[in-house]
Scaffold this motif. Sequence first.
Motif, PDB file in Angstrom:
ATOM      1  N   ILE A 160      36.345  27.804  25.431  1.00 19.09           N
ATOM      2  CA  ILE A 160      37.588  27.028  25.387  1.00 19.09           C
ATOM      3  C   ILE A 160      37.733  26.348  26.736  1.00 19.09           C
ATOM      4  CG2 ILE A 160      40.118  27.171  25.271  1.00 19.09           C
ATOM      5  CD1 ILE A 160      39.811  29.510  23.336  1.00 19.09           C
ATOM      6  N   ALA A 161      38.231  25.107  26.749  1.00 25.17           N
ATOM      7  CA  ALA A 161      38.319  24.378  28.019  1.00 25.17           C
ATOM      8  C   ALA A 161      39.609  23.567  28.104  1.00 25.17           C
ATOM      9  CB  ALA A 161      37.118  23.439  28.171  1.00 25.17           C
ATOM     10  N   PHE A 162      40.227  23.599  29.281  1.00 22.81           N
ATOM     11  CA  PHE A 162      41.338  22.715  29.636  1.00 22.81           C
ATOM     12  C   PHE A 162      40.967  22.016  30.933  1.00 22.81           C
ATOM     13  CE2 PHE A 162      43.383  25.659  26.796  1.00 22.81           C
ATOM     14  CZ  PHE A 162      44.337  24.896  26.135  1.00 22.81           C
ATOM     15  N   SER A 163      41.121  20.693  30.958  1.00 25.38           N
ATOM     16  CA  SER A 163      40.683  19.930  32.126  1.00 25.38           C
ATOM     17  C   SER A 163      41.749  19.773  33.194  1.00 25.38           C
ATOM     18  CB  SER A 163      40.199  18.540  31.696  1.00 25.38           C
ATOM     19  OG  SER A 163      38.972  18.635  31.017  1.00 25.38           O
ATOM     20  N   ARG A 164      43.017  19.681  32.799  1.00 25.59           N
ATOM     21  CA  ARG A 164      44.035  19.288  33.774  1.00 25.59           C
ATOM     22  C   ARG A 164      45.136  20.331  33.885  1.00 25.59           C
ATOM     23  NH1 ARG A 164      46.463  13.238  33.819  1.00 25.59           N
ATOM     24  NH2 ARG A 164      44.215  12.894  34.140  1.00 25.59           N
ATOM     25  N   LEU A 165      45.566  20.580  35.116  1.00 27.01           N
ATOM     26  CA  LEU A 165      46.756  21.387  35.368  1.00 27.01           C
ATOM     27  C   LEU A 165      47.983  20.488  35.258  1.00 27.01           C
ATOM     28  CD1 LEU A 165      45.573  23.443  38.486  1.00 27.01           C
ATOM     29  CD2 LEU A 165      45.622  24.180  36.101  1.00 27.01           C
ATOM     30  N   GLU A 166      48.957  20.888  34.449  1.00 23.32           N
ATOM     31  CA  GLU A 166      50.157  20.086  34.229  1.00 23.32           C
ATOM     32  C   GLU A 166      51.397  20.942  34.468  1.00 23.32           C
ATOM     33  OE1 GLU A 166      49.587  17.020  30.879  1.00 23.32           O
ATOM     34  OE2 GLU A 166      48.530  18.788  30.159  1.00 23.32           O
ATOM     35  N   PRO A 167      52.531  20.310  34.830  1.00 19.44           N
ATOM     36  CA  PRO A 167      53.746  21.088  35.092  1.00 19.44           C
ATOM     37  C   PRO A 167      54.381  21.656  33.831  1.00 19.44           C
ATOM     38  CG  PRO A 167      54.190  18.738  35.325  1.00 19.44           C
ATOM     39  CD  PRO A 167      52.706  18.882  35.177  1.00 19.44           C
ATOM     40  N   HIS A 168      54.175  21.005  32.695  1.00 15.63           N
ATOM     41  CA  HIS A 168      54.744  21.482  31.437  1.00 15.63           C
ATOM     42  C   HIS A 168      53.737  22.384  30.709  1.00 15.63           C
ATOM     43  CE1 HIS A 168      52.733  17.527  30.582  1.00 15.63           C
ATOM     44  NE2 HIS A 168      52.103  18.316  29.716  1.00 15.63           N
ATOM     45  N   ARG A 169      54.170  22.987  29.610  1.00 17.38           N
ATOM     46  CA  ARG A 169      53.253  23.790  28.806  1.00 17.38           C
ATOM     47  C   ARG A 169      52.264  22.877  28.092  1.00 17.38           C
ATOM     48  NH1 ARG A 169      55.474  27.560  23.983  1.00 17.38           N
ATOM     49  NH2 ARG A 169      55.801  25.497  23.057  1.00 17.38           N
ATOM     50  N   SER A 170      51.001  23.072  28.371  1.00 17.85           N
ATOM     51  CA  SER A 170      49.974  22.216  27.783  1.00 17.85           C
ATOM     52  C   SER A 170      49.678  22.596  26.339  1.00 17.85           C
ATOM     53  CB  SER A 170      48.689  22.294  28.612  1.00 17.85           C
ATOM     54  OG  SER A 170      48.904  21.804  29.913  1.00 17.85           O
ATOM     55  N   ALA A 171      49.647  23.898  26.054  1.00 13.49           N
ATOM     56  CA  ALA A 171      49.282  24.326  24.700  1.00 13.49           C
ATOM     57  C   ALA A 171      49.642  25.791  24.511  1.00 13.49           C
ATOM     58  CB  ALA A 171      47.789  24.120  24.453  1.00 13.49           C
ATOM     59  N   VAL A 172      49.702  26.177  23.240  1.00 11.20           N
ATOM     60  CA  VAL A 172      49.759  27.579  22.840  1.00 11.20           C
ATOM     61  C   VAL A 172      48.437  27.894  22.156  1.00 11.20           C
ATOM     62  CG1 VAL A 172      50.919  29.305  21.417  1.00 11.20           C
ATOM     63  CG2 VAL A 172      52.257  27.496  22.538  1.00 11.20           C
ATOM     64  N   VAL A 173      47.717  28.883  22.658  1.00 10.32           N
ATOM     65  CA  VAL A 173      46.445  29.305  22.072  1.00 10.32           C
ATOM     66  C   VAL A 173      46.670  30.708  21.517  1.00 10.32           C
ATOM     67  CG1 VAL A 173      43.999  29.718  22.492  1.00 10.32           C
ATOM     68  CG2 VAL A 173      45.173  27.874  23.710  1.00 10.32           C
TER      69      VAL A 173
END
Length: 237
Positions: free
Chosen positions: A154-167
């Motif tokens: 599983i991969a996430f590329s960017r750190l964001e201030p909001h919730r990016s996803a629920v896994v």
Amino acid sequence: DNCIIKGGGRFHASATAVWIGHSPDNAITHNEISDHFYTGVSVGWVWGYKGSVAQRNTVAFNRIRKIGQGALGDMGGVYTLGTSFGTRVCNNVISDVDSFTYGGWGLYTDEGSEGIVMENNLVYDTKDSSFHQHYGRDNVIRNNILCYSRECQIAFSRLEPHRSAVVEGNIVFWESGPTFSPTRYKNTAKANVEWKRNLWWRSDSAPDFEGKSFAEWQALGRDVDGLVADPLFRAPE
């Protein structure tokens, strides 16, 4: 619905098998999609969070396989782009996704993907990871079986201030190699992701969570109700 779509990309290798651009309320269902050099199904055509009319689209019960074939990069079995509230990608079987360089993913939420539910999919034999999100907001990746990705799972590329996803509630199963990429997708373990109830199993050894054991990763508040356990598949190979 119920179409066979195969052998594409011979004149333009970057052609997708099925493409939804600025359009809502479409259904792509029960199709056999194979033998393309780029993405199987692509949904949305607006980069970032500035709004899109590609809402409430459904990609369901399709078999998508032999995609990419090592010809191009930055592609996947199902690809989304931009805000897509009400869009569902569910009950698909996606396999044999390979890229030339990076980007052979099964499920791929690209720039600004938002409000998308991806659930009950079986994804296996991908190059980079079964699921990858470039950046997005509040996407739900739930109850999928993600197997045998070669570079990471599983991969996430960017750190964001909001919730990016629920896994949530996924079975992640693989034979060797890292859980998360320590190089190309090094933000995965730190991303603003809500990890819940996932089952992880690496068949050749204990999974590694960017240098931490599962218990150490849980101590950081990650997947605290998840498990490392054999899912008891019958002949997974």
